[in-house]
Design an enzyme around this catalytic site. Structure first.
Site, PDB file in Angstrom:
ATOM      1  N   ASP A 178       0.878  -1.165   0.000  1.00 16.67           N
ATOM      2  CA  ASP A 178       0.000   0.000   0.000  1.00 16.67           C
ATOM      3  C   ASP A 178       0.919   1.220   0.000  1.00 16.67           C
ATOM      4  O   ASP A 178       1.617   1.483   0.974  1.00 16.67           O
ATOM      5  CB  ASP A 178      -0.894  -0.037   1.248  1.00 16.67           C
ATOM      6  N   LYS A 203      -6.652  10.132  -1.326  1.00 11.50           N
ATOM      7  CA  LYS A 203      -5.714  10.893  -0.506  1.00 11.50           C
ATOM      8  C   LYS A 203      -4.962  11.904  -1.379  1.00 11.50           C
ATOM      9  O   LYS A 203      -5.603  12.709  -2.032  1.00 11.50           O
ATOM     10  CB  LYS A 203      -4.782   9.920   0.224  1.00 11.50           C
TER      11      LYS A 203
HETATM   12  C1  LIG Z   1      -7.657   5.579   2.991  1.00  8.01           C
HETATM   13  C2  LIG Z   1      -6.733   4.436   2.874  1.00  8.01           C
HETATM   14  C3  LIG Z   1      -7.106   3.245   2.247  1.00  8.01           C
HETATM   15  C4  LIG Z   1      -8.518   3.010   1.741  1.00  8.01           C
HETATM   16  O1  LIG Z   1      -8.859   3.873   0.734  1.00  8.01           O
HETATM   17  P1  LIG Z   1     -10.376   4.374   0.490  1.00  8.01           P
HETATM   18  O2  LIG Z   1     -10.248   5.141  -0.764  1.00  8.01           O
HETATM   19  O3  LIG Z   1     -10.762   5.187   1.686  1.00  8.01           O
HETATM   20  O4  LIG Z   1     -11.203   3.141   0.366  1.00  8.01           O
HETATM   21  C5  LIG Z   1      -6.171   2.252   2.126  1.00  8.01           C
HETATM   22  N1  LIG Z   1      -4.931   2.394   2.617  1.00  8.01           N
HETATM   23  C6  LIG Z   1      -4.528   3.517   3.235  1.00  8.01           C
HETATM   24  C7  LIG Z   1      -3.140   3.615   3.753  1.00  8.01           C
HETATM   25  C8  LIG Z   1      -5.417   4.575   3.390  1.00  8.01           C
HETATM   26  O5  LIG Z   1      -5.025   5.670   4.036  1.00  8.01           O
END
Ligand SMILES: *Cc1c(COP(=O)(O)O)cnc(C)c1O
Length: 379
Positions: A178, A203
């Site tokens: 991620d 984000k």
């Molecule tokens: C927000 C987030 C997610 C999930 O993403 P969404 O678009 O809210 O479903 C996954 N990993 C991290 C590190 C995040 O901050």
């Protein structure tokens, strides 16, 4: 900032001559694409991965975003999703089956852990270790996937991507990271040997707190399988309208990240020097092996960090956060605005940290706001 990355964000794949020279890519707000004759329709149906047929599969606006994200990560292919969790769910469901084990490295995004817990019903197990532990010693014969967060998004923990990729290859295990914290501008995990990269586009990449989206990048074969077994069937397709907003965010990602880097580092240093602060978690302050990993893997730092007060009891954390005026209280991060939250609960459960998403406001204004928080602790 890499000149190629800047080019990808602004210009690559736009084929403007085919769209009357339009500077902004057209928004294909359509669910279906029609065909002039039955033969071309039947031909397209043979391979839904290559043809525009129905927008749960391919859509030109979404595809432009996918092409840019694949290029930014130096990966072969990308699939976009309705959210980061949509991307994570499609990936896990298309790769894992009965009897498979997932080894998680560092703190995994909470809802992803909840999803893995749910997958126990389908015979999938998981457990987690820190990036500082011996990965090889925690692999099992049934380990199918290593799921990394580096940096993670609460304590910003790191891991040695090249070592993990090497060990995983030796055992025929896929690796997934991620990469939401760093964005592809500051970290390119595929160049360190990682197989798959997931992003929440909600984000920094979207960047304006007005859209939710996600993506997975990797080699063409895995992304193809994901398309067939995950994307199409689970149905978490990104809408063309959201893709268009995210493409707009991508245009300014390099300049926004340069500012998040400046502001984030300045606030990390400010907190680190503050007498009321016990610890600051930001990769710019990493020590020991983590500092080496940061130097090797990260070209910059984003503005998401956390810290602990000397006395992190709930009433003090509450007083600090409630005294902030510029920073609003809210989940998520990566927008232009600064935000604060704490996972600590009134009963004392949860981690006693204050997490700050440092936005694009004037640095002196952000520091003045934090001073309000510290001042409130003395009263
Ligand atoms: C927000 C987030 C997610 C999930 O993403 P969404 O678009 O809210 O479903 C996954 N990993 C991290 C590190 C995040 O901050």
């Amino acid at each position: 900032m890499d000149p190629l990355d800047r080019h990808i964000c602004s210009h690559a794949y736009e084929q403007r001559q085919e769209h009357h020279g339009a500077v902004a890519p057209p928004l294909y707000q359509t669910s279906i694409f029609t065909f002039p004759d039955l033969e071309s329709f039947s031909r397209a149906q043979l391979d839904e991965r290559q043809h525009f047929i129905y927008s749960r599969g391919l859509n030109p606006t979404v595809k432009l975003l996918e092409d840019k994200l694949a290029a930014l990560e130096r990966g072969e292919a990308c699939k976009a999703f309705a959210s980061g969790m949509g991307a994570i769910a499609a990936t896990l469901f298309s790769l894992l089956g009965q009897g498979d084990h997932v080894l998680r490295i560092n703190q995994t995004y909470g809802p992803a852990v909840e999803l893995l817990d749910q997958m126990a019903r389908y015979g999938v197990s998981h457990d987690g270790i820190s990036g500082h532990q011996d990965i090889g010693a925690h692999l099992r014969p049934d380990t199918r996937l290593i799921y990394i967060e580096s940096p993670s998004s609460l304590r910003m923990e790191l891991a040695d991507l090249e070592v993990i990729a090497r060990i995983a290859r030796q055992h025929g295990i896929l690796t997934l990271i991620d990469n939401t914290w760093a964005t592809p501008l500051f970290q390119k995990p595929i160049t360190h040997g990682i197989d798959l990269v997931v992003h929440s586009l909600s984000k920094y990449i979207g960047g304006h707190s007005d859209v939710v989206g996600g993506a997975v990048i990797g080699n063409a074969e895995v992304i193809d399988r994901l398309f067939a077994n995950g994307h199409q069937l689970l149905g978490a397709a990104l809408s063309p309208h959201s893709a268009s907003l995210i493409l707009r965010g991508l245009r300014t990602l390099p300049v926004r990240m340069a500012e998040h880097l400046r502001n984030g580092q300045a606030i990390a240093a400010f907190l680190d020097a503050h007498p009321q602060v016990a610890a600051v978690y930001h990769p710019s302050l990493a020590q020991g092996p983590a500092a080496e990993w940061a130097a090797r893997q990260l070209k910059g730092h984003s503005g998401l960090l956390s810290f602990a007060l000397h006395d992190s009891s709930y009433p003090r954390v509450e007083r600090f956060i409630n005294a902030l005026q510029l920073m609003r209280i809210g989940v998520s991060w990566g927008g232009y605005e600064s935000l604060a939250l704490s996972p600590l609960r009134p009963d004392g459960s949860g981690q006693p940290l204050i997490r700050l998403a440092i936005g694009l406001e004037d640095i002196d204004e952000i520091i003045a706001d934090l001073e309000r928080g510290f001042t409130a602790l003395d009263h």
